[in-house]
Design a protein around this motif. Sequence first.
Motif, short mmCIF file in Angstrom:
data_model
loop_
_atom_site.label_atom_id
_atom_site.label_comp_id
_atom_site.label_asym_id
_atom_site.label_seq_id
_atom_site.Cartn_x
_atom_site.Cartn_y
_atom_site.Cartn_z
N CYS A 128 0.96 -1.13 -0.06
CA CYS A 128 0.13 -0.01 -0.03
C CYS A 128 0.87 1.25 -0.03
N GLU A 129 1.87 1.10 0.72
CA GLU A 129 2.91 2.34 0.70
C GLU A 129 3.45 2.77 -0.64
N ILE A 130 3.84 1.55 -1.29
CA ILE A 130 4.29 1.57 -2.74
C ILE A 130 3.32 2.50 -3.60
N ILE A 131 1.94 1.72 -3.35
CA ILE A 131 1.08 2.49 -4.16
C ILE A 131 0.67 3.89 -3.98
N LYS A 132 0.92 4.26 -2.72
CA LYS A 132 0.51 5.72 -2.12
C LYS A 132 1.77 6.61 -2.86
N ILE A 133 2.98 5.82 -2.87
CA ILE A 133 3.98 6.86 -3.33
C ILE A 133 3.85 7.22 -4.85
N ASN A 134 3.45 6.25 -5.54
CA ASN A 134 3.12 6.35 -7.00
C ASN A 134 1.94 7.33 -7.31
#
Length: 1453
Positions: A1239-1245
Amino acid sequence: MSLNPLNELKRHLDNSATPLPKRICLAKNLIQSHHFPSAPKERVVGTWLHTLTVKNELPRDELRNVLEWVNVSDHLTSEMKSILIQILSQYIQSNPIGNNDIPFILQFLGNTRITPQLNQHIDEYLKISITVLLCLKHEEQLNVTFVKQLISNIIKYYKECKKKLEFIIKFISEDHLETLFSFLGTECSSDIIELCQNVMFPITRKSCYISYLQTLIRKDNINELMLEKGDNIQSVLKIMSALFDVTKGEKDHKFIRDFIEIFISCFHSESQVVFAFCIMIVNFLGMPQDFIKPAMSLEIVKFEGNAEKIRRNLFLNILEILLLNEVDISIRLTDTFGEKISKVEIKKNFMSFLQAVMMGQLKLDGKPDKATMNIIKTALKLDPTLIEQKLTVILPPIMTAKKHNAYKCYVDMLSCLMEMLFKLSRGIPFLSQILPYIKNNLEDSNTEQFELKQSVTACLENGTDCENLMKKIINGNDIFPEECVESYGKYTSELMFRQNKEVLELLQKDFEEHCLMMLEEGFVSPSIITIAEVLAAILSSFLRYNKMADHTVPFQISEDFWNAFDKFERECLKRFGECTLKLSYNPPLVLSFLKLCVSFAQLKLLNIKYSNYKLKIETSTSETFDMSSILPCLNSAQWIDLMSKIKDEETIVLNELLTVKSMALELLDNKEDTVPIKSYLVSEFARKIDNVLNDETVLQVLCYDLTKSQYKQIAKTLIKRYSNNSDAKLFNDVTISNNRVLLNYLTLETVKQIAKCFDNADSLSKAISKIDFTKSFCKKIDMKEYFLNITIPTENFDTIKNYIELLKNLQVPYLDENYQLAVIFVLLATKRNAGKKLRRNTDCLIQSIFEMGFQPPDLYKIFPVDFVFSFEDGIMIDLLTLTNKTSNNLLVIKNVLASSVKRVKANNEIVKKLVELIINKENKALNSIEGFREPAFQISCIILPLIAKQKKALTTSAHRSILADLQDKLHRELLKAFKNIDFVNGSFVKNISGNTENSMVESNAATLNAMAAYTLTLSKYCEATKPDEANEMECVLKGLEFFVETSIRTIEEATSESQQIESSLGLLNVMLRHIKKLDTHEMFKEKDKLFSGIWRSLKTRLSIVFSGKASASCLDDGLATLRSVCESMSVECFVANVAEELMNLSLLKKPAIMLKDKSNGDLTSHKVSRYIWAQCLKANIVGPKCAALTKVIARSCKSLRFWLRQHYEWDSVASKKRKKIDLYDERNVKIVRIEDKICEIIKINMDNLSEVILSAKKMSLDYKFLDSVFSLIHIVNAIICPNSTEIKYEITWRSYFGLFEGCLTILNNMLLSREEMLEDRWPNYMQCYRALILCVCLRTTSETEPDRDVEERLAQTAHDIEMLTQSITKRKRQVSRVAAYAVGDLCALLERGAPARPVRLHAETCVALLTRAADCPHAAPFLRRALAGSPGHLTAANLYTMYKRYYKYVGNS
């Protein structure tokens, strides 16, 4: 060939000349062959294998091959399978089982192909299973998995077995039960119990056991039961005979205990069966009791050794098992047998039976044992009534006996008893009930105790050993141990406030009745003294933990208690003190009285401080030992008389009493009278330090508000104690570590002790005794000459090392400067004469003083500047250079230089002199890079940035001009140095002797120090306007390439310190800022190569920082560097490096691979990309670069959509038709978990997308990209919204809020920067908006009672949605037609499920705002009609109210 092929085959099998593996292979082929009849060939092979097994000629590996035939051949007959079972059984009885055999045997036993044959061979099956269990039990590490697997197999075997009675008979025969019972107490206990519950004691056989036990109790024989033919009753008879039939061999008490545990554990829910079983067990074990006598008397089992002790332990085990299984012991005898019997037996219940048996098992005469204590404790936990009814019978003999080895068990038992009594509200009268019986028992032993005390006195006078006699004397601690006394005080502190008066009066009554009356009459028997000790200790504990001084106590209750408290002092404490004085000196009585006085005085002190009902205290006294001011129970003369008799044992308590008096006087603002008290305590501290250190309160009072001489005496005492035992833990105590004044004196005393180890330093040790070391000593003599004349004998180094370790615990960095300088002086003197190891120790302490202190000490107060920075001999420079492991060995010198620069206002001569020394030093050796290590050059490089920084901070022009002049001088000096240095042929560590690690570190540090100075010089000459200064540019540019390469390497290295990174980034920023002036340098002929190197180093540094391997303190310095590099690169270089790298950093791997990565490399890459994106968008980059970034972000968005669809089953959701909202139907919903990391990777994108959307001036986007963003938002909404009918994504609240914020930010940024692109995409936009608001409402509806923090975040999220709604409704022209659909969806949602109140309020406001935006004249009436009906009535009223509030202002209502 023979006419009978089978005979020929038999001959080949028996032929020992042929290797056995070959014959086994022949037998296997024969079995699998279809050319011979099955029965004859298997008979031949089976006979041959059996013969091999009997002769023990079948190896382990070949046995495995043979047993594997069951799986290989599908046509084995039952006879052959039976033979294989017999072979395995025979083998394991003749050979030890190896660890590798067990899995194979378990696999064989669990093979379904052989199950029918195993069921016919019960004996062999049990032998195999029990043997394997025995082997597993003897392993060093119990293999729980194998044991559980085998026990499960046995249970399954029994359930499928048709001959259950035969199985049970064999199951309980031989040593099978002992083997199974041996697993009790291991991790497999529950499995063994389950096995026995299935085989021996199933609940279906309950009636048979009741019938059997009833017969034993009611009849004198079991003949009728033996004649019954049912398998169930016969199995019960066989199982119980394994326990009760003593003719079957001698019974081990462990077997009996385990059998009892299994039986009770299996029938724990059937209290009737357990009761009847216990009746017969007690009869079988021969435990005396007259409560219930069974008609049939079993033959009593006999034990070897101490039979009584064994029976006592078995009864303890019974109680423990009953407690563990929570058996109901309130069951009656009629419940057990289910028939009407005499009224007398109706009253006989399980608890009374256990009590009767217990009374026969407790050892109350003589020395009590551990089992007795544990029986009482377990009985209390089982049911306190078991003990409470017999309390006065059980406790007195135990309490008045010497416990010796059973003391710990006695403490646990008594603590448990008190806990139970206070829980049952019976703790207050407990002492009053038990004291008369204790007193009687003690009086019975008065003569014996008196003779013992006389003998002890005689032994002490004669000097003979009396330890054994002392152990026999009973004291108060034997009756009520300290732990139990403390527990009593804690339990009474938890009573209601009004009960405290009752407790105090009851204790006073007992004390007067059982002690004072006898003492006043002159009876001083051992029993009276012991009871006085007990009651005084309990009273002390009660007063010590008492909470009646709290200001929250109601005034009336407080008044009643303090009146009783005052009465206790006048009537009880006074009489006790007078009795103590009147009688000849009696140490136990004196000690008890003093302890009681301490607790009493402490509570009175709390009353003065906090209570709302104040006691009166007179403070007119100046005599140290006169306690009459705080304890008027005795007058001044009596107190002084009593204190004069006190001996060493009572001194500790006396110190506590004096401490309380001192605190009281300070509280009443009478500090003058505390001086003699503290003087006495200080002298007592010096005389008996350990006694004082054991009492924290005394130490706290002792260490504050003292005179200088008293502080010195305490410091001397503590240092003397440390010198004897080298234990520095004491100095970490908060009483000392938080006392700055005491630390100062401790530091001076430690320094004094170090100075005594020096030769020719008598004057130094005397000067250190004076507080102001710098004024009293340093200004009167030539410190340079004195310092150089100090020598240290070799034998004193260990002592000095010991004291240096102490200084590390005295927080020297936080002390006043004067004390720090004294420490530094002795440390430098020590370092000059010490060896390598001691030098490192001193360096650690010196480094901490300069690095951790609030302000570096002024070293020039000790030594003149020309001695500190004497480049001719370099003595002090060498001493200030660190030799311990550190990244910068000139750290101390840097702090000294910083101190001199910062003090330019106070004394500018120091810094002038310092710069003059540097300039006058001839740098003859400075012709290569290795010359950077030359002290004068390093110091000039260090001081130049310090001067430049201080010059910026100053506001006065005079001092700024001084520093500017010095800076110019240093610049010119450095310019000369750089002019002579050959930067081409040098290296970091070239020509360094030894090439050691230290020399490498020193060279790197020297180069980085030079880099900071070079940066300033480069900046100065780049900004120069004068022709003569501009001409010097060539000299500066000589080292540019070297320093730039060094800075790039430094930035890339993970071990680089923050200061080194700061210097490197500073140089790069200066170079990039003045790139036009430096354009002529050869290094800039290939600019892109240089910029690529800088870019790679910055990217590497970002990866190091975001992976947590380095500090992020220098990120701000890298912002300008990163932006400048992006701006300076050519388009081709930018595309090949930045754009391409951004794409690589945003690559998405399979989620499983990402989650397995413990180093979080993928997450780090995305964080780096987020940082780079932010800086690239802030940089002033040209159009082609922006176009490249646009392609990158478009590909990233497309990749993220595809990745989510591929790995998280979005397609299965998207392919379904849109269904009506149903909040409650969760059937057939698949749960997919998404971890926080993903989820954090998605948020960064998503953050990258929002930044790009916001940068409208640079990044031109098309509608295709916009549609892709909308699609991504829909996917993310499906993840965070719990309304899917096919898939529910499970994420944490943290991930939910992160993804929600990402979607909301994108929508907000679209409104801010891309409104013109939304003209044709408003329906898409409103769809995303609708999904978001539905998501936050559904989330609060589906979750039950979230945490307070989560509720606040949800409310904030709903508020953010409302703010977005306000922004949307301002575009009324664009959204007027689509807003109505959002209103309808929201109203439907609010009707079907009510979200949390804060979220609901914001949602209703959004509906009202959207209704206004819909521009419908009949919006409000339509809304009310749409929501008509009982479920929606409240919602309609709320929404209508909100609508009116927002709509009336525009005049349409």
